[in-house]
Design an enzyme around this catalytic site. Structure first.
Site, mmCIF file in Angstrom:
data_model
loop_
_atom_site.group_PDB
_atom_site.id
_atom_site.type_symbol
_atom_site.label_atom_id
_atom_site.label_comp_id
_atom_site.label_asym_id
_atom_site.label_seq_id
_atom_site.Cartn_x
_atom_site.Cartn_y
_atom_site.Cartn_z
ATOM 1 C CB SER A 1 -0.898 0.017 1.237
ATOM 2 O OG SER A 1 -1.378 1.331 1.442
ATOM 3 C CG HIS B 1 -3.852 -1.479 -1.731
ATOM 4 N ND1 HIS B 1 -4.977 -2.175 -2.124
ATOM 5 C CD2 HIS B 1 -4.239 -0.696 -0.695
ATOM 6 C CE1 HIS B 1 -6.001 -1.831 -1.353
ATOM 7 N NE2 HIS B 1 -5.586 -0.918 -0.483
ATOM 8 C CG ASP C 1 -4.984 2.525 0.640
ATOM 9 O OD1 ASP C 1 -5.985 1.798 0.538
ATOM 10 O OD2 ASP C 1 -3.893 2.125 1.080
ATOM 11 C CG MET D 1 -7.960 7.396 2.422
ATOM 12 S SD MET D 1 -6.824 7.414 3.806
ATOM 13 C CE MET D 1 -6.486 5.666 3.955
ATOM 14 C CG HIS E 1 -9.193 0.513 -0.710
ATOM 15 N ND1 HIS E 1 -8.645 0.247 0.536
ATOM 16 C CD2 HIS E 1 -10.536 0.605 -0.508
ATOM 17 C CE1 HIS E 1 -9.603 0.199 1.435
ATOM 18 N NE2 HIS E 1 -10.760 0.434 0.834
ATOM 19 C CG MET F 1 -11.219 3.760 1.738
ATOM 20 S SD MET F 1 -9.702 3.642 2.717
ATOM 21 C CE MET F 1 -8.493 3.692 1.395
ATOM 22 C CG MET G 1 -11.859 -2.581 4.807
ATOM 23 S SD MET G 1 -10.333 -2.181 3.940
ATOM 24 C CE MET G 1 -9.434 -1.251 5.198
ATOM 25 C CG PHE H 1 -5.952 6.904 10.002
ATOM 26 C CD1 PHE H 1 -5.400 8.168 9.795
ATOM 27 C CD2 PHE H 1 -7.276 6.813 10.406
ATOM 28 C CE1 PHE H 1 -6.157 9.308 10.002
ATOM 29 C CE2 PHE H 1 -8.039 7.958 10.624
ATOM 30 C CZ PHE H 1 -7.480 9.212 10.418
ATOM 31 C CG ASP I 1 -6.359 -2.655 2.976
ATOM 32 O OD1 ASP I 1 -5.310 -2.418 3.600
ATOM 33 O OD2 ASP I 1 -6.926 -1.812 2.237
#
Ligand code: DX5
Ligand code: ZN
Length: 229
Positions: free
Chosen positions: A9, A34, A36, A38, A67, A69, A138, A144, A180
């Protein structure tokens, strides 16, 4: 792709040297990157978006596993497809129309994943599993890096594995089972035994000086877990 995939990640990478970090981790044996995303709305943190995905794309010679979010989901999906995402996963709570979002991801030419928070039931799979390419469990609450693995994710992985195997027997389709959050060298074997085949690890890889050595130790744990089963 190998039977077990390691997906570092980027959230724990050095953002000032992201291209180098991507190349290093690919050279160290990463199977996926990966990524992320956010939004400070769906989760209480803000990270990176499609412009950064596009910027790392030339450095990522393995598939980029996005991913999301973010809420809403649909507006941003085509941007990530254009930016080079191979897989786009989203949280069902963040989409008004889960089935429509899966269709949108496929229409954009990407594989689609659905993400389950620690308190999100697997029941969503009853209705959409035959359209999914990946299920992401998850093992922390999202937002975080560097949090501790929630052990209740293990029985949840087992339940997801049973559903995926039943669906694959029925349709012949392959569905990855990804984990994850809080994945480390010392728990990856137990996570594999619970059924995961794709392992996101942020701080456990980027927090160590030798990425190749860390990934090799993870693979050794996975091989031992497979051998024991
Ligand atoms: C958390 C992210 C994870 C995170 C994992 O919301 O989805 O991908 O970066 O970090 P570690 O492996 O440090 O728990
Ligand atoms: Zn993630």
């Amino acid at each position: 792709m190998p039977d077990c995939r390691i997906a570092p990640s980027l959230l724990s990478a050095d953002f000032a040297r992201l291209g180098d970090e991507v190349r290093s981790v690919v050279a160290a044996g990463a199977d996926l990157i990966h990524f992320d995303v956010m939004d400070n709305h769906y989760v209480p943190n803000l990270s990176i978006g499609p412009l950064v995905c596009e910027a790392i794309r030339p450095h990522a010679t393995v598939p980029i596993d996005v991913h999301l979010m973010v809420k809403p989901v649909d507006r941003i999906v085509p941007d990530f497809a254009r930016a080079g995402a191979a897989i786009i996963s989203f949280h069902p709570e963040a989409s008004e129309h889960v089935d429509r979002t899966i269709g949108l991801i496929h229409d954009c030419g990407c594989k689609a994943g659905l993400v389950f928070n620690p308190a999100t039931p697997l029941d969503w799979l009853d209705h959409v599993i035959d359209r999914l390419d990946l299920v992401l469990i998850m093992s922390v609450n999202p937002g975080f890096g560097g949090q501790s693995f929630i052990p209740q994710a293990l029985p949840k992985l087992e339940a997801a594995r049973a559903r995926i195997d039943a669906a694959s027997r029925r349709t012949g389709r392959r569905i990855l089972l990804e984990i994850d959050g809080g994945v480390k060298i010392d728990n990856i074997a137990a996570i594999a035994r619970a059924g995961a085949d794709t392992f996101v690890a942020g701080s456990a890889i980027f927090g160590t000086p030798d990425y190749a050595a860390t990934i090799a130790r993870m693979r050794a744990e996975l091989a031992a877990a497979r051998g024991a089963s």
